[in-house]
Motif scaffolding. Structure first.
Motif, PDB file in Angstrom:
ATOM      1  N   ILE A 154      78.031   6.749  13.794  1.00 26.98           N
ATOM      2  CA  ILE A 154      76.744   7.159  13.217  1.00 26.98           C
ATOM      3  C   ILE A 154      76.357   8.531  13.761  1.00 26.98           C
ATOM      4  O   ILE A 154      75.934   9.426  13.025  1.00 26.98           O
ATOM      5  N   MET A 155      76.549   8.684  15.064  1.00 30.42           N
ATOM      6  CA  MET A 155      76.272   9.950  15.724  1.00 30.42           C
ATOM      7  C   MET A 155      77.074  11.076  15.084  1.00 30.42           C
ATOM      8  O   MET A 155      76.562  12.159  14.829  1.00 30.42           O
ATOM      9  N   ASN A 156      78.351  10.801  14.812  1.00 34.91           N
ATOM     10  CA  ASN A 156      79.235  11.801  14.233  1.00 34.91           C
ATOM     11  C   ASN A 156      78.742  12.236  12.852  1.00 34.91           C
ATOM     12  O   ASN A 156      78.769  13.418  12.507  1.00 34.91           O
ATOM     13  N   ILE A 157      78.263  11.260  12.072  1.00 35.39           N
ATOM     14  CA  ILE A 157      77.767  11.595  10.737  1.00 35.39           C
ATOM     15  C   ILE A 157      76.508  12.448  10.828  1.00 35.39           C
ATOM     16  O   ILE A 157      76.348  13.440  10.125  1.00 35.39           O
ATOM     17  N   LEU A 158      75.621  12.068  11.749  1.00 35.22           N
ATOM     18  CA  LEU A 158      74.374  12.825  11.889  1.00 35.22           C
ATOM     19  C   LEU A 158      74.633  14.242  12.383  1.00 35.22           C
ATOM     20  O   LEU A 158      73.910  15.171  12.058  1.00 35.22           O
ATOM     21  N   ASP A 159      75.672  14.381  13.162  1.00 36.86           N
ATOM     22  CA  ASP A 159      75.995  15.666  13.769  1.00 36.86           C
ATOM     23  C   ASP A 159      76.809  16.568  12.841  1.00 36.86           C
ATOM     24  O   ASP A 159      76.937  17.754  13.088  1.00 36.86           O
ATOM     25  N   SER A 160      77.389  15.967  11.782  1.00 37.93           N
ATOM     26  CA  SER A 160      78.318  16.737  10.955  1.00 37.93           C
ATOM     27  C   SER A 160      77.553  17.769  10.144  1.00 37.93           C
ATOM     28  O   SER A 160      76.415  17.547   9.759  1.00 37.93           O
ATOM     29  N   PRO A 161      78.198  18.898   9.860  1.00 32.09           N
ATOM     30  CA  PRO A 161      77.526  19.953   9.099  1.00 32.09           C
ATOM     31  C   PRO A 161      77.047  19.445   7.746  1.00 32.09           C
ATOM     32  O   PRO A 161      76.017  19.886   7.241  1.00 32.09           O
ATOM     33  N   ALA A 162      77.790  18.475   7.174  1.00 36.79           N
ATOM     34  CA  ALA A 162      77.416  17.965   5.858  1.00 36.79           C
ATOM     35  C   ALA A 162      76.020  17.362   5.856  1.00 36.79           C
ATOM     36  O   ALA A 162      75.349  17.298   4.831  1.00 36.79           O
ATOM     37  N   ALA A 184      73.740  17.929   8.753  1.00 37.07           N
ATOM     38  CA  ALA A 184      72.805  18.724   9.541  1.00 37.07           C
ATOM     39  C   ALA A 184      72.284  19.947   8.775  1.00 37.07           C
ATOM     40  O   ALA A 184      71.137  20.342   8.918  1.00 37.07           O
ATOM     41  N   GLU A 185      73.143  20.550   7.933  1.00 39.74           N
ATOM     42  CA  GLU A 185      72.701  21.754   7.231  1.00 39.74           C
ATOM     43  C   GLU A 185      71.681  21.430   6.157  1.00 39.74           C
ATOM     44  O   GLU A 185      71.791  20.425   5.480  1.00 39.74           O
ATOM     45  N   PRO A 186      70.743  22.314   5.969  1.00 42.50           N
ATOM     46  CA  PRO A 186      69.755  22.074   4.920  1.00 42.50           C
ATOM     47  C   PRO A 186      70.448  22.057   3.557  1.00 42.50           C
ATOM     48  O   PRO A 186      71.394  22.815   3.326  1.00 42.50           O
ATOM     49  N   GLY A 187      70.010  21.187   2.695  1.00 41.79           N
ATOM     50  CA  GLY A 187      70.584  21.111   1.358  1.00 41.79           C
ATOM     51  C   GLY A 187      71.871  20.324   1.292  1.00 41.79           C
ATOM     52  O   GLY A 187      72.433  20.134   0.223  1.00 41.79           O
ATOM     53  N   ALA A 188      72.353  19.867   2.423  1.00 40.59           N
ATOM     54  CA  ALA A 188      73.580  19.060   2.413  1.00 40.59           C
ATOM     55  C   ALA A 188      73.206  17.604   2.150  1.00 40.59           C
ATOM     56  O   ALA A 188      72.110  17.321   1.699  1.00 40.59           O
ATOM     57  N   VAL A 189      74.142  16.669   2.421  1.00 41.36           N
ATOM     58  CA  VAL A 189      73.852  15.253   2.160  1.00 41.36           C
ATOM     59  C   VAL A 189      72.526  14.881   2.809  1.00 41.36           C
ATOM     60  O   VAL A 189      72.424  14.898   4.033  1.00 41.36           O
ATOM     61  N   PRO A 190      71.547  14.561   2.044  1.00 42.96           N
ATOM     62  CA  PRO A 190      70.290  14.197   2.672  1.00 42.96           C
ATOM     63  C   PRO A 190      70.354  12.755   3.149  1.00 42.96           C
ATOM     64  O   PRO A 190      70.803  11.883   2.425  1.00 42.96           O
ATOM     65  N   LEU A 191      69.949  12.531   4.344  1.00 42.27           N
ATOM     66  CA  LEU A 191      69.921  11.168   4.884  1.00 42.27           C
ATOM     67  C   LEU A 191      68.542  10.937   5.478  1.00 42.27           C
ATOM     68  O   LEU A 191      68.126  11.644   6.385  1.00 42.27           O
ATOM     69  N   ASP A 192      67.850   9.958   4.946  1.00 42.85           N
ATOM     70  CA  ASP A 192      66.483   9.729   5.418  1.00 42.85           C
ATOM     71  C   ASP A 192      66.374   8.518   6.326  1.00 42.85           C
ATOM     72  O   ASP A 192      65.308   8.258   6.879  1.00 42.85           O
ATOM     73  N   GLY A 216      79.926   9.625   3.280  1.00 41.76           N
ATOM     74  CA  GLY A 216      78.709   9.547   2.474  1.00 41.76           C
ATOM     75  C   GLY A 216      78.524  10.750   1.565  1.00 41.76           C
ATOM     76  O   GLY A 216      77.485  10.913   0.940  1.00 41.76           O
ATOM     77  N   VAL A 217      79.537  11.616   1.467  1.00 34.26           N
ATOM     78  CA  VAL A 217      79.411  12.846   0.683  1.00 34.26           C
ATOM     79  C   VAL A 217      79.734  12.580  -0.793  1.00 34.26           C
ATOM     80  O   VAL A 217      79.204  13.224  -1.688  1.00 34.26           O
TER      81      VAL A 217
END
Ligand code: SF4
Lengths: 68, 383
Positions: B178-186, B188-196, B331-332
């Motif tokens: 989970i940490m890895n997903i939250l940390d990934s550029p996909a 973390a970057e704005p406009g990327a996979v949004p995760l709420d 999740g992309v």
């Protein structure tokens, strides 16, 4: 859970089917308890009071907000 | 069945669905990732997307144990069976995962490998006891739910003095992924996979408790609601997530309180810590090498470690190019984004790991007819 033998093995009933499972990972379970079973091991005991509380919350969720 | 049927009541589900619809704000989107393969399966099986308002979208995460296993790991198991001549015992889900050279465990079995499917690791111990003249290796995969049983088996083998039993340990850790997903550029970057927010896993959490999620909920400001496996559990957890998002909260809440405590199963955690230690790095399908995300057998139990016993070297193998499992596990992408979904790749003839286990995103979509969205996608792209 219907029966407990020595060696931490118990017999559980799953929808009418009886199965041997290991109790090596849980403590203090007794006959009549409900357990969560995964790959042949009981992982934890189910707490009936918490289950009832969750069901009450769910029922309430449906009542609180009027149909949109 | 008690504690199951009550949590599948259609009327209550409709009630929660109404509550979710009333709670969402039409101006925003709610993207929630369910981490656990069991949840992916439940969402597809009960058609939960049909009950959710269009503002809420569920994204599958990398929580299906078979799906995240990289090809190189299956290759090691096949090598043990074909070259080292061991009896390889495995959970049934892994046998159809495609490996290198057009092989899978099932095909290796057809080529003469002694590969046996077991329901529990205790069955593998029994095979070892019954065949004292043969080497028996258990292919240990899975998250924190299957790890404690493997620990028990190794301790049991040690106490019995069982010499012909060892374990190919591929156990992985949920919080690290989970940490890895939250940390990934996909993400973390704005406009990327949004995760709420996250729907936290059910079985895994019974073992590790709710506490391990508290760190990243705070650090990344994402709410987590741990949910049971039944459809009502999922619906209720989504409602709780929507409320947290609306109120700007990022807390760990526990919908599955009938089975999950904050501390988790301490006895199981102790057994795991006794036998296993952190692996500095482990390759996941989809996520690549993730530091401190998996376990290996401690040196004091080294004789039960198949990697030591057979000096196995892990070799990275690229996935089939057409397969989108990697992106799906992050999740992309969705299963229907894969060009060969449901055509070349089906549960009968899987090209990637996500189509193998019923908990895999592709298999779940396929099996429960949710690939009707695929038909639409394909026809709209037709030349
Ligand atoms: S449909 Fe098959 S090939 Fe495509 S992503 Fe899923 S498992 Fe991989």
């Amino acid at each position: 859970m219907v029966e407990i033998n020595d060696n931490d093995v118990a017999i559980v009933e799953l929808g009418g089917v009886k199965k041997d499972i290991s109790l090596a990972l849980v403590e203090g379970v007794v006959v009549g308890d409900y357990v969560i079973v995964h790959v042949g091991f009981a992982l934890t005991r189910l707490d009936p009071e918490e289950a009832a509380r969750t069901l009450a919350l769910m029922a309430e969720a449906g009542l609180m907000e009027p149909a949109a | 069945m008690k504690f199951i049927d009550e949590f599948r009541d259609g009327n209550v589900a409709q009630g929660i669905a109404r509550a979710i619809a009333a709670a969402v704000s039409p101006a925003r989107r709610y993207n929630f990732m369910e981490f656990c393969g069991g949840h992916t399966h439940a969402i597809a099986r009960y058609g939960l997307p049909d009950l959710l308002p269009s503002e809420v979208r569920m994204i599958h995460g990398p929580g299906c144990p078979v799906c995240v296993l990289p090809i190189g790991r299956i290759d090691l198991a096949i090598k043990l069976a074909l070259e080292d001549g061991v009896i390889l015992c495995t959970y049934a889900d892994t046998v159809r995962v495609p490996a290198s050279g057009g092989l899978s465990l099932l095909r290796a079995k057809a080529r003469g490998g002694d590969i046996r499917m077991v329901y529990a690791v205790s069955d593998a111990l029994k095979v070892a006891r019954d065949h004292p003249d043969r080497e028996v290796v258990f292919f240990a995969i899975g998250f924190e739910t299957t790890t404690p049983p493997t620990a028990v088996a190794i301790l049991q083998a040690a106490s019995e003095g069982l010499k012909n039993f060892s374990v190919l340990c591929c156990h992985v850790l949920t919080p690290a992924a989970i940490m890895n997903i939250l940390d990934s550029p996909a993400v973390a970057e704005p406009g990327a996979v949004p995760l709420d927010g996250f729907v936290g896993p059910a079985h895994v959490s019974t073992v590790i408790g709710s506490r391990p999620y508290e760190g990243f909920a705070a650090q990344f400001h994402k709410p987590v609601v741990i949910a049971g496996f039944e459809p009502l559990d999922m619906m209720q957890a989504i409602l709780m997530l929507v409320r947290q998002v609306n109120e700007g909260r990022a807390e760990v809440e526990n919908e599955f309180s009938r089975a999950v405590t904050r501390e988790g199963n301490v006895k199981a955690q102790k057994l795991v810590a006794e036998v296993f230690e952190l692996r500095p790095s482990f390759e996941w399908r989809g996520l690549g090498e993730v530091p401190n995300s998996a376990l290996r057998i401690r040196e004091c139990y080294g004789e039960y470690d198949a990697e030591r016993r057979y000096t196995l070297e892990y070799v990275k193998v690229e996935d089939n190019k057409a397969c989108e499992c990697g992106a799906i596990l992050r999740g992309v992408k969705r299963p229907t984004d894969c060009k060969i979904f449901g055509t070349v790749c089906t549960p009968e003839n899987p090209m990637g790991s996500c189509m193998v286990s019923s908990e895999g995103a592709c298999a779940a979509h396929y099996t429960y007819g949710r690939y009707k969205d695929a038909a639409v996608a394909i026809s709209s792209h037709a030349p």
